[in-house]
Design an enzyme around this catalytic site. Structure first.
Site, PDB file in Angstrom:
ATOM      1  N   TYR A  33      30.773  41.279 -34.771  1.00 48.96           N
ATOM      2  CA  TYR A  33      29.510  41.482 -34.076  1.00 48.96           C
ATOM      3  C   TYR A  33      28.473  40.479 -34.543  1.00 48.96           C
ATOM      4  CZ  TYR A  33      27.165  43.805 -38.066  1.00 48.96           C
ATOM      5  OH  TYR A  33      26.581  44.082 -39.277  1.00 48.96           O
ATOM      6  N   ARG A  52      28.035  31.386 -36.465  1.00 55.68           N
ATOM      7  CA  ARG A  52      28.694  32.361 -37.353  1.00 55.68           C
ATOM      8  C   ARG A  52      29.685  33.225 -36.559  1.00 55.68           C
ATOM      9  NH1 ARG A  52      24.831  36.180 -40.706  1.00 55.68           N
ATOM     10  NH2 ARG A  52      24.629  37.143 -38.655  1.00 55.68           N
ATOM     11  N   LYS A 148      31.783  38.753 -40.232  1.00 56.32           N
ATOM     12  CA  LYS A 148      30.868  39.790 -39.735  1.00 56.32           C
ATOM     13  C   LYS A 148      31.653  40.808 -38.903  1.00 56.32           C
ATOM     14  CE  LYS A 148      26.085  40.324 -38.236  1.00 56.32           C
ATOM     15  NZ  LYS A 148      25.683  41.172 -39.351  1.00 56.32           N
ATOM     16  N   GLU A 180      24.561  42.130 -52.014  1.00 57.53           N
ATOM     17  CA  GLU A 180      23.559  41.996 -50.941  1.00 57.53           C
ATOM     18  C   GLU A 180      23.120  43.381 -50.507  1.00 57.53           C
ATOM     19  OE1 GLU A 180      25.365  40.245 -47.375  1.00 57.53           O
ATOM     20  OE2 GLU A 180      27.298  41.076 -47.977  1.00 57.53           O
ATOM     21  N   LEU A 205      27.944  38.283 -46.724  1.00 58.47           N
ATOM     22  CA  LEU A 205      27.816  37.683 -45.408  1.00 58.47           C
ATOM     23  C   LEU A 205      26.873  36.484 -45.533  1.00 58.47           C
ATOM     24  CD1 LEU A 205      28.481  38.237 -42.319  1.00 58.47           C
ATOM     25  CD2 LEU A 205      26.090  38.945 -42.193  1.00 58.47           C
TER      26      LEU A 205
HETATM   27  N1  PDD Z   1      22.933  42.657 -40.534  1.00 56.11           N
HETATM   28  N2  PDD Z   1      24.258  40.936 -45.112  1.00 56.11           N
HETATM   29  C1  PDD Z   1      24.781  41.919 -44.360  1.00 56.11           C
HETATM   30  C2  PDD Z   1      25.842  42.775 -44.945  1.00 56.11           C
HETATM   31  C3  PDD Z   1      24.334  42.102 -43.043  1.00 56.11           C
HETATM   32  O1  PDD Z   1      24.883  43.072 -42.288  1.00 56.11           O
HETATM   33  C4  PDD Z   1      23.309  41.267 -42.532  1.00 56.11           C
HETATM   34  C5  PDD Z   1      22.788  41.412 -41.126  1.00 56.11           C
HETATM   35  C6  PDD Z   1      22.780  40.266 -43.367  1.00 56.11           C
HETATM   36  C7  PDD Z   1      21.707  39.330 -42.895  1.00 56.11           C
HETATM   37  O2  PDD Z   1      22.223  38.414 -41.959  1.00 56.11           O
HETATM   38  P1  PDD Z   1      21.268  37.743 -40.868  1.00 56.11           P
HETATM   39  O3  PDD Z   1      20.125  37.130 -41.597  1.00 56.11           O
HETATM   40  O4  PDD Z   1      22.135  36.716 -40.261  1.00 56.11           O
HETATM   41  O5  PDD Z   1      20.861  38.826 -39.947  1.00 56.11           O
HETATM   42  C8  PDD Z   1      23.286  40.129 -44.636  1.00 56.11           C
HETATM   43  C9  PDD Z   1      22.552  42.889 -39.162  1.00 56.11           C
HETATM   44  C10 PDD Z   1      21.119  42.595 -38.897  1.00 56.11           C
HETATM   45  C11 PDD Z   1      22.961  44.294 -38.775  1.00 56.11           C
HETATM   46  O6  PDD Z   1      24.053  44.682 -39.195  1.00 56.11           O
HETATM   47  O7  PDD Z   1      22.231  44.977 -38.066  1.00 56.11           O
END
Ligand code: PDD
Length: 285
Positions: A33, A52, A148, A180, A205
């Protein structure tokens, strides 16, 4: 008015947007996703999210059913059809629905592609002003967190524990170090003004917002160090914050109920947030 979703080539009311119970996303979490933010009706840092996406599907040998260019067109059409001003576009691609439940990849099955939007005023969110608390939980996820994947049960449990504790996020801990957040990248600002965040690896991630914030900070001659940090170090830091497409840059003011710094959003988190929002607006598509 019912929201509009996208399912395998069609725009349909959200209440009618359905996939098979044999869909491998449902049966095996065999899917990927992405979440892209929307500001003023435009996609934020979307090229990074789609790059990504391509990487993630490649890592699980899943072919996208549409080109990246077409996926962005669909995202935009969905924003327009929903008249979305501020919020997010969620997209998910799975290995599709076969005739049964075989673990190995099915042959001749078209991947599933779905999208929907949600409204959120990310820039003016109340938590941006107050900051959030985080709790810590053991990181019980699989070993390929750089993908992801929609297999998010560990994060569901972590974020539920955070919600029950009245916290806004859970920081996951492995070998005594923060990996994280449940759905965000984790940062601290040390007492000598170094921005510290864990380097990309299979353990986290590769956050798109993390990448942009690091680049924007370095452009401004701010010191950024990529290394893991512990909760003891975070509690001794000047500031802590998280980044993600759904919060941009969000100050963390407590960890497990203990204050970080002054216990209010610090100047660095506020500054990086402003810088990121400017970047987001100027590069939106
Ligand atoms: N989540 N780490 C994890 C485990 C995440 O699920 C996410 C993002 C991030 C931040 O990634 P980015 O800056 O590319 O959004 C880091 C999304 C927002 C979600 O699951 O809703």
């Amino acid at each position: 008015m019912d929201q509009i979703a996208y399912v395998n080539g069609s725009f349909v009311p959200l209440s009618e947007a359905k996939v098979s119970i044999l869909d491998r996303g449902f049966l095996f979490a065999d899917g990927i996703y992405e979440v892209s933010a929307v500001l003023d009706g435009k996609l934020i840092d979307n090229a990074s999210h789609l790059a990504r996406l391509e990487r993630s599907v490649g890592e699980i040998s899943l072919a996208l059913p549409e080109t990246i260019q077409r996926i962005q067109e669909i995202q935009k059409e969905l924003i327009a059809r929903n008249k979305l001003v501020n919020g997010m576009v969620y997209l998910e691609v799975t290995r599709g629905a076969d005739k049964g439940r075989d673990f190995a990849f099915p042959k001749g099955v078209k991947p599933t592609l779905v999208m929907f939007t949600s409204e959120k005023d990310i820039v003016n969110a109340a938590s941006a002003k107050t900051g959030i608390g985080v709790i810590t939980v053991p990181d019980i996820r699989w070993a390929r967190r750089d993908i992801k994947s929609v297999a998010l049960l560990a994060q569901v449990l972590a974020k539920q524990a955070a919600a029950e504790a009245g916290a806004g996020e859970a920081w996951m801990i492995e070998d005594g170090l923060v990996t994280e957040g449940g759905s965000s990248s984790a940062f601290i600002l040390t007492q000598d003004d170094v921005i510290v965040t864990r380097p990309n690896s299979n353990s986290i991630l590769p956050g798109c917002t993390r990448k942009a914030v690091k680049m924007l900070a370095e452009e401004r001659q701010l010191k950024v160090e990529e290394r893991p940090f512990s909760i003891a170090e975070a509690l001794a830091a000047k500031e802590a914050f998280i980044t993600s497409a759904s919060v941009f840059v969000q100050a963390v003011v407590s960890i497990d109920g203990k204050k970080v710094g002054s216990g209010t959003p610090g100047p660095m988190a506020n500054r990086l947030r402003e810088i990121y929002v400017d970047f987001a607006r100027s590069t939106s598509v």
